[in-house]
Design a protein around this motif. Structure first.
Motif, PDB file in Angstrom:
ATOM      1  N   VAL A 249       1.091  -0.663  -0.248  1.00 13.24           N
ATOM      2  CA  VAL A 249      -0.028   0.071   0.421  1.00 13.24           C
ATOM      3  C   VAL A 249       1.114   1.140   0.224  1.00 13.24           C
ATOM      4  N   THR A 250       0.497   1.542  -0.824  1.00 16.18           N
ATOM      5  CA  THR A 250       1.496   3.652  -0.569  1.00 16.18           C
ATOM      6  C   THR A 250       0.067   4.453   0.055  1.00 16.18           C
ATOM      7  N   CYS A 251       1.497   5.701  -0.040  1.00 15.36           N
ATOM      8  CA  CYS A 251       0.149   6.730   1.199  1.00 15.36           C
ATOM      9  C   CYS A 251       1.129   8.107   0.220  1.00 15.36           C
ATOM     10  N   PHE A 252       0.854   8.386  -0.765  1.00 18.95           N
ATOM     11  CA  PHE A 252       1.917   9.627  -1.345  1.00 18.95           C
ATOM     12  C   PHE A 252       1.001  10.658  -0.863  1.00 18.95           C
ATOM     13  N   PHE A 253       1.966  11.196  -0.270  1.00 19.92           N
ATOM     14  CA  PHE A 253       1.473  13.021   0.220  1.00 19.92           C
ATOM     15  C   PHE A 253      -0.389  13.536   0.572  1.00 19.92           C
ATOM     16  N   THR A 254      -0.472  12.075   1.163  1.00 22.66           N
ATOM     17  CA  THR A 254      -1.428  11.876   1.799  1.00 22.66           C
ATOM     18  C   THR A 254      -2.554  12.077   2.948  1.00 22.66           C
ATOM     19  N   MET A 255      -1.614  11.500   3.730  1.00 24.09           N
ATOM     20  CA  MET A 255      -1.718  11.851   4.912  1.00 24.09           C
ATOM     21  C   MET A 255      -2.181  13.334   5.822  1.00 24.09           C
ATOM     22  N   MET A 256      -1.474  14.336   5.286  1.00 24.82           N
ATOM     23  CA  MET A 256      -1.561  15.819   4.951  1.00 24.82           C
ATOM     24  C   MET A 256      -3.257  16.281   5.373  1.00 24.82           C
ATOM     25  N   TYR A 257      -3.714  15.252   4.289  1.00 25.43           N
ATOM     26  CA  TYR A 257      -5.455  16.088   4.275  1.00 25.43           C
ATOM     27  C   TYR A 257      -6.392  15.271   5.118  1.00 25.43           C
ATOM     28  N   ILE A 258      -5.511  14.013   5.382  1.00 24.41           N
ATOM     29  CA  ILE A 258      -6.606  13.160   5.962  1.00 24.41           C
ATOM     30  C   ILE A 258      -7.004  13.670   7.421  1.00 24.41           C
ATOM     31  N   SER A 259      -8.062  14.071   8.189  1.00 21.72           N
ATOM     32  CA  SER A 259      -8.225  14.915   9.425  1.00 21.72           C
ATOM     33  C   SER A 259      -7.889  13.920  10.449  1.00 21.72           C
ATOM     34  N   SER A 260      -6.922  14.616  11.657  1.00 23.91           N
ATOM     35  CA  SER A 260      -6.730  13.756  12.957  1.00 23.91           C
ATOM     36  C   SER A 260      -7.653  13.155  13.464  1.00 23.91           C
ATOM     37  N   ALA A 261      -8.572  13.448  13.070  1.00 24.84           N
ATOM     38  CA  ALA A 261      -9.536  12.554  14.007  1.00 24.84           C
ATOM     39  C   ALA A 261      -9.724  11.841  12.810  1.00 24.84           C
ATOM     40  N   ASP A 262      -9.418  11.341  12.072  1.00 32.64           N
ATOM     41  CA  ASP A 262      -9.502  10.335  10.768  1.00 32.64           C
ATOM     42  C   ASP A 262      -7.785   9.424  10.897  1.00 32.64           C
ATOM     43  N   LYS A 263      -7.503  10.281  11.676  1.00 33.11           N
ATOM     44  CA  LYS A 263      -6.304   9.410  10.583  1.00 33.11           C
ATOM     45  C   LYS A 263      -6.128   7.788  11.477  1.00 33.11           C
ATOM     46  N   GLN A 264      -5.999   7.651  12.450  1.00 33.08           N
ATOM     47  CA  GLN A 264      -6.486   6.054  13.002  1.00 33.08           C
ATOM     48  C   GLN A 264      -6.873   5.134  11.997  1.00 33.08           C
ATOM     49  N   LYS A 265      -8.446   6.137  11.815  1.00 32.03           N
ATOM     50  CA  LYS A 265      -9.369   4.892  11.124  1.00 32.03           C
ATOM     51  C   LYS A 265      -8.455   4.241   9.854  1.00 32.03           C
ATOM     52  N   VAL A 266      -7.771   4.983   9.525  1.00 29.14           N
ATOM     53  CA  VAL A 266      -6.895   4.667   8.064  1.00 29.14           C
ATOM     54  C   VAL A 266      -6.598   4.113   7.828  1.00 29.14           C
ATOM     55  N   PHE A 267      -5.107   4.125   8.766  1.00 29.84           N
ATOM     56  CA  PHE A 267      -4.256   3.214   9.743  1.00 29.84           C
ATOM     57  C   PHE A 267      -4.963   2.303   9.716  1.00 29.84           C
ATOM     58  N   GLN A 268      -5.936   2.111  10.330  1.00 28.99           N
ATOM     59  CA  GLN A 268      -6.759   0.551  10.412  1.00 28.99           C
ATOM     60  C   GLN A 268      -7.225  -0.639   9.292  1.00 28.99           C
ATOM     61  N   GLU A 269      -7.376   0.438   8.789  1.00 28.33           N
ATOM     62  CA  GLU A 269      -8.047   0.319   7.576  1.00 28.33           C
ATOM     63  C   GLU A 269      -6.805  -0.404   6.488  1.00 28.33           C
ATOM     64  N   ILE A 270      -5.767   0.007   6.682  1.00 23.65           N
ATOM     65  CA  ILE A 270      -4.419  -0.144   5.538  1.00 23.65           C
ATOM     66  C   ILE A 270      -3.816  -1.516   6.257  1.00 23.65           C
ATOM     67  N   TYR A 271      -4.001  -1.580   7.847  1.00 23.16           N
ATOM     68  CA  TYR A 271      -2.998  -2.779   8.516  1.00 23.16           C
ATOM     69  C   TYR A 271      -4.703  -3.935   8.000  1.00 23.16           C
ATOM     70  N   ARG A 272      -5.936  -3.498   7.889  1.00 28.63           N
ATOM     71  CA  ARG A 272      -6.473  -4.275   7.562  1.00 28.63           C
ATOM     72  C   ARG A 272      -6.300  -5.338   6.224  1.00 28.63           C
ATOM     73  N   VAL A 273      -6.603  -4.409   5.436  1.00 27.67           N
ATOM     74  CA  VAL A 273      -6.471  -5.224   3.600  1.00 27.67           C
ATOM     75  C   VAL A 273      -4.949  -5.151   3.188  1.00 27.67           C
ATOM     76  N   LEU A 274      -3.460  -5.209   4.142  1.00 25.27           N
ATOM     77  CA  LEU A 274      -2.404  -5.496   3.703  1.00 25.27           C
ATOM     78  C   LEU A 274      -2.283  -6.967   4.387  1.00 25.27           C
ATOM     79  N   LYS A 275      -1.543  -8.021   3.571  1.00 24.23           N
ATOM     80  CA  LYS A 275      -1.190  -9.200   3.723  1.00 24.23           C
ATOM     81  C   LYS A 275      -0.671  -9.310   4.550  1.00 24.23           C
ATOM     82  N   PRO A 276      -0.078 -10.259   5.654  1.00 21.10           N
ATOM     83  CA  PRO A 276       0.839 -10.511   6.559  1.00 21.10           C
ATOM     84  C   PRO A 276       2.078 -10.487   6.233  1.00 21.10           C
ATOM     85  N   ASP A 277       3.046  -9.651   6.392  1.00 21.49           N
ATOM     86  CA  ASP A 277       4.064  -8.591   5.696  1.00 21.49           C
ATOM     87  C   ASP A 277       4.567  -8.433   4.828  1.00 21.49           C
ATOM     88  N   GLY A 278       3.194  -7.717   4.506  1.00 19.88           N
ATOM     89  CA  GLY A 278       2.702  -7.075   3.516  1.00 19.88           C
ATOM     90  C   GLY A 278       3.611  -5.430   4.169  1.00 19.88           C
TER      91      GLY A 278
END
Ligand SMILES: C[S@@+](CC[C@H](N)C(=O)[O-])C[C@H]1O[C@@H](n2cnc3c(N)ncnc32)[C@H](O)[C@@H]1O
Length: 193
Positions: A86-115
């Motif tokens: 998964v890549t995130c190129f200068f996108t996190m700076m656009y995501i509100s503080s309240a939503d950043k944790q949720k986005v990381f949780q979603e990225i973790y969920r869709v990554l394969k083990p060792d992804g």
């Protein structure tokens, strides 16, 4: 940014240079917030699934080869363990503080083990000037065959952000840092699930 903004409100960083080299990927790369310049799509072409909640950002992107899907990173529509990268190129700076944790949780969920999550973003100091409430990171992005000059502007709030914030968010989601680099006002983090 879509609408016209009063230039008095803009704070520009000095020009930062980010060098991006192509990398091997066995399967699809999911690019979060892949509208705008669509830089990861420009780098890796048809290996990329670019998602962005704004259809216009995807439509206007110069990247023509990736598969573009209107989707919000707070609620990814992919199954668990779907991607090696998964890549995130200068996108996190656009995501509100309240939503950043949720986005990381979603990225973790869709990554394969060792992804891996590869993220590039900017240090933003706390805002101390009420007149300048939009922080613009001036960038030269050097791809192997192409140079992209752009500016990424986001609302400049009290808190600011730095690499430590994102390391903490990634680790709280279960990711491990395996590489980190800071260069001028930008940084890169490679996380592994
Ligand atoms: C302007 S782009 C900057 C960088 C972009 N990755 C590029 O290659 O140019 C940032 C993008 O993040 C998108 N974005 C904002 N919130 C998002 C979210 N919750 N999920 C996915 N993308 C988001 C914005 O719509 C915007 O298109």
């Amino acid at each position: 940014m879509g609408s016209k903004v009063d230039s008095e409100r803009l704070y520009f960083t000095e020009r930062q240079t980010v060098q991006l080299d192509s990398f091997d990927c066995e399967s699809w790369v999911l690019d979060i917030g892949g509208g705008g310049e669509g830089v990861i799509g420009q780098l890796l072409g048809d290996k990329v699934i670019a998602i962005d909640p704004l259809k216009t950002e995807l439509e206007e992107s110069p990247d023509t080869k990736s598969l573009k899907i209107v989707m919000d990173a707070r609620e990814l529509k992919f199954l668990d363990d779907a991607f090696n990268t998964v890549t995130c190129f200068f996108t996190m700076m656009y995501i509100s503080s309240a939503d950043k944790q949720k986005v990381f949780q979603e990225i973790y969920r869709v990554l394969k083990p060792d992804g891996e999550l590869l993220m590039w973003d900017a240090k933003i100091p706390p805002c101390q000037n009420a007149q300048k409430d939009i922080y613009v990171v001036s960038l030269v992005i050097q791809l192997e065959q192409k140079r992209i000059e752009t500016g990424y502007g986001t609302r400049w709030t009290g808190k600011g952000q730095d690499i430590d914030l994102y390391i903490q968010l990634g680790e709280s989601a279960g990711l491990h840092v395996i590489e980190k680099q800071e260069e001028g006002e930008t940084f890169f983090i490679r996380f592994r699930k």
